[in-house]
Design a protein around this motif. Structure first.
Motif, PDB file in Angstrom:
ATOM      1  N   TYR A 149      61.895   3.799   4.544  1.00  0.00           N
ATOM      2  CA  TYR A 149      61.713   5.028   5.315  1.00  0.00           C
ATOM      3  C   TYR A 149      62.939   5.362   6.159  1.00  0.00           C
ATOM      4  N   ASN A 164      52.543   5.174  11.642  1.00  0.00           N
ATOM      5  CA  ASN A 164      52.900   3.934  12.329  1.00  0.00           C
ATOM      6  C   ASN A 164      54.418   3.799  12.250  1.00  0.00           C
ATOM      7  N   GLU A 166      56.472   1.537  13.090  1.00  0.00           N
ATOM      8  CA  GLU A 166      57.000   0.238  12.706  1.00  0.00           C
ATOM      9  C   GLU A 166      56.583  -0.178  11.299  1.00  0.00           C
ATOM     10  N   ASN A 167      55.441   0.320  10.853  1.00  0.00           N
ATOM     11  CA  ASN A 167      54.966  -0.019   9.510  1.00  0.00           C
ATOM     12  C   ASN A 167      54.307   1.201   8.871  1.00  0.00           C
ATOM     13  N   MET A 169      52.996   3.922   6.160  1.00  0.00           N
ATOM     14  CA  MET A 169      52.377   3.624   4.871  1.00  0.00           C
ATOM     15  C   MET A 169      52.320   4.821   3.926  1.00  0.00           C
ATOM     16  N   ASP A 172      54.235   4.088   0.758  1.00  0.00           N
ATOM     17  CA  ASP A 172      53.550   2.982   0.085  1.00  0.00           C
ATOM     18  C   ASP A 172      52.316   3.481  -0.662  1.00  0.00           C
ATOM     19  N   GLN A 184      55.604  -5.861   0.365  1.00  0.00           N
ATOM     20  CA  GLN A 184      55.591  -6.036   1.817  1.00  0.00           C
ATOM     21  C   GLN A 184      56.937  -6.593   2.234  1.00  0.00           C
ATOM     22  N   TRP A 185      57.595  -5.880   3.137  1.00  0.00           N
ATOM     23  CA  TRP A 185      58.882  -6.372   3.636  1.00  0.00           C
ATOM     24  C   TRP A 185      59.102  -5.827   5.030  1.00  0.00           C
ATOM     25  N   SER A 186      60.054  -6.404   5.752  1.00  0.00           N
ATOM     26  CA  SER A 186      60.211  -6.089   7.170  1.00  0.00           C
ATOM     27  C   SER A 186      61.374  -5.145   7.461  1.00  0.00           C
ATOM     28  N   LYS A 188      61.685  -1.859   6.200  1.00  0.00           N
ATOM     29  CA  LYS A 188      61.399  -0.500   5.729  1.00  0.00           C
ATOM     30  C   LYS A 188      61.833   0.587   6.708  1.00  0.00           C
TER      31      LYS A 188
END
Length: 283
Positions: A149, A164, A166-167, A169, A172, A184-186, A188
């Motif tokens: 993103y 969100n 920080e995460n 979707m 996704d 799933q990864w940190s 994005k």
């Protein structure tokens, strides 16, 4: 047929023409009629907000004036353009002084009706995943995809309206609908280096290289994004030997829809996406 105003922005006119072509084709397939804003103006990204506050609001405010005259909701595919237009919209809605200044400067009356949408968010939340799923002819099965993103489509959350920060979707969920598996990864929403690509190329190479490395480490076959600047950095500013392909989300939609011109868009990429395209074609 859904009718929307369309703001392509500067990058989609030049360095990211494949993004523009894929947006138009995918929207046509989804029965969305895009009307390009007449005589639209540059949004001011990436430098106006760092040099002149009045200009930074005034440039996108002029486009908002044009959107308002069209009496249509407007979709913006480029994350940077979306951020600038949405920020101007937010400032004029919540700050009476800014609103008055822009009305006097641009000779119009702002009606305070939010009309600017990120194209990705509009497709997922307004058009709907069920509508998109009905158009899928070649599911992207067996592909593991890193949804990237970046910064500008998600932050600040009070302006962008992201689910969100920080995460997120949205992308996704779209990728799932197209038949692929979002990993799933940190990383994005990590920054790719943005507009420092020329002045601080080593820094950008480090940032972009780390994003690609983390996507690969998490098992991704490719990266998908919604920002022309991110696309450029992830393709141009990458460590030697790194060959992971990067796509715009509308390109993957076009491939999943089986649109005949979809492979032509990918020919403009700087990193060969042939293996991915062949895998999709093979089913």
């Amino acid at each position: 047929m859904m009718k929307l105003a369309y703001y392509p922005g500067c990058s989609l006119e030049e360095t990211a023409k494949e993004f523009d072509s894929s947006v138009r084709s995918v929207c046509k397939a989804l029965d969305v009629d895009l009307t390009e804003i007449p005589d639209w103006t540059c949004c001011g990204a990436t430098s106006a907000h760092a040099t002149n506050h009045r200009l930074a609001v005034g440039l996108p405010a002029l486009t908002i004036k044009q959107i308002q005259a069209m009496d249509l909701d407007c979709v913006v595919p480029c994350s940077a353009c979306f951020n600038r237009l949405k920020t101007a919209e937010y400032n004029m809605t919540h700050d009476a002084h800014v609103r008055q200044e822009m009305e006097n400067l641009l000779n119009f009356k702002y009606d305070a009706k939010p009309r600017v949408y990120d194209l990705l968010a509009y497709m997922v939340e307004k058009l709907g995943l069920d509508t998109i799923k009905k158009k899928v002819q070649k599911p992207l099965k067996n592909l593991k995809i890193a949804c990237y993103y970046g910064c500008l489509s998600v932050r600040p959350a009070e302006i962008t309206g992201i689910d969100n920060a920080e995460n997120p979707m949205q992308m996704d969920n779209l990728i799932k609908t197209l038949g692929a598996t979002p990993i799933q990864w940190s990383y994005k929403v990590e920054c790719c280096g943005a507009g420092h690509s020329v002045a601080k190329s080593t820094m950008v190479t480090n940032l972009s290289g780390r994003i690609l490395a983390k996507a690969r480490e998490a098992g991704a076959d490719l990266v998908v994004n919604a920002c022309p600047l991110c696309q450029t950095n992830l393709e141009m500013r990458r460590p030697p030997g790194e060959d992971m392909p990067v796509f715009f989300f509308t390109e993957l939609m076009g491939l999943a829809f089986g649109l005949p011109d979809a492979t032509n868009w990918c020919s403009k990429h700087l990193v060969d996406p042939g293996k991915i395209i062949n895998a999709i074609a093979a089913g």
